[in-house]
Every structure is written in C-alpha cells, then in structure tokens.
Design a protein around this motif. Structure first.
Motif, PDB file in Angstrom:
ATOM      1  N   UNK A  33       0.822  -1.217   0.000  1.00 22.51           N
ATOM      2  CA  UNK A  33       0.000   0.000   0.000  1.00 22.51           C
ATOM      3  C   UNK A  33       0.852   1.262   0.000  1.00 22.51           C
ATOM      4  N   UNK A  34       2.113   1.150   0.350  1.00 21.23           N
ATOM      5  CA  UNK A  34       2.994   2.317   0.404  1.00 21.23           C
ATOM      6  C   UNK A  34       3.786   2.539  -0.874  1.00 21.23           C
ATOM      7  N   UNK A  35       3.777   1.589  -1.773  1.00 19.39           N
ATOM      8  CA  UNK A  35       4.541   1.744  -3.012  1.00 19.39           C
ATOM      9  C   UNK A  35       3.819   2.772  -3.889  1.00 19.39           C
ATOM     10  N   UNK A  36       4.515   3.854  -4.233  1.00 18.98           N
ATOM     11  CA  UNK A  36       3.857   4.878  -5.065  1.00 18.98           C
ATOM     12  C   UNK A  36       3.368   4.295  -6.387  1.00 18.98           C
ATOM     13  N   UNK A  37       2.170   4.654  -6.770  1.00 20.73           N
ATOM     14  CA  UNK A  37       1.588   4.163  -8.033  1.00 20.73           C
ATOM     15  C   UNK A  37       2.402   4.635  -9.227  1.00 20.73           C
TER      16      UNK A  37
END
Length: 139
Positions: free
Chosen positions: A40-44
């Motif tokens: 959920x923290x990995x930038x899109x």
C-alpha cells in the motif's frame, strides 16, 4: 586494515544493535505477515511491480539489519547506507499521505502526516548510532 574510527558510546552501540534488529524484523515482515501493508505504500507512479518492490526492499532491510549487527567494523559505511535507504523509501511515506492510503494503522491524515516527521529521525539515528556523522566531521 580497519579504519580508525572513534569508539561508540554504550548508547550508540545499543542503538546500532537495536536499529539492526528493527531493520531485520521489518524486512522479515515485508516478506511475510505485512506484505500487503507495505504494498500500500509503493507509489503508483513507480514503474515497478508493487510486490517486487516490497520483496526487494525486504531483502535489503534484512541484509542491512544483519550487517549492522554482525559487521561492527563496517559500521560507518553501513550508517551511511542505512541513512540513504531511509531517504530512498521516504517517497513511499509521502505517497501514502498524499493518496490517503490506510496501512499500518495510519488511517487518518494526521497520523500519516506525523509519520513523515519520523523519517528524518531514522536518518539521524542511523548516522549517530554508527558514528558515521562523527567520522565524517573528523575527516
């Protein structure tokens, strides 16, 4: 030949060991029970597979944590590497804040914003507990 760095204080040495253990634990959590939370923290905007990023950063954290504990003679270099790692993962924290993504119990804008201020503490902690900042100033 081992570099001639000033010895660490007992507090710094304990902090180095604690930081190493925390990094290794975080790395294991990347690979196991908190994998979804870290995704959920990995930038899109990052053009890489989220699971790959989480697994790779987990392996890096385990390696770095183990090295901080097991390689005290390399502590200064490892301190700089740890500081750089904390800077490198900071965009993930910023992304979590900007996208209002809930993860790790950070389910409010306030909590996600406060977390951003913790990252510089980690950078400073890595440099202090390893004596990296003091070694730089002595050159």
């Amino acid at each position: 030949m081992t570099p001639n760095f000033p010895p660490l204080s007992p507090w710094q040495n304990a902090g180095r060991l604690l930081l190493g253990g925390a990094l290794a634990f975080a790395g294991v959590s990347h690979l196991t029970f908190a994998r979804d939370e870290f995704q959920a923290q990995v930038p899109k905007s990052l053009p890489l597979n989220e699971d790959f990023v989480v697994l790779a950063s987990g392996v890096a954290e385990i390696s770095l944590g183990a090295a901080l504990v097991a390689l005290p003679r390399q502590r200064v270099t490892l301190g700089w590497v740890a500081a750089a790692f904390f800077v490198a993962v900071f965009p993930g924290n910023v992304s979590q804040y900007l996208t209002r993504t809930d993860a790790f119990g950070l389910n409010s804008d306030r909590d996600r914003l406060l977390r951003l201020f913790f990252q510089p503490v980690l950078v400073a902690g890595a440099l202090w507990t390893t004596g990296a900042w003091a070694a730089r100033k002595r050159r």
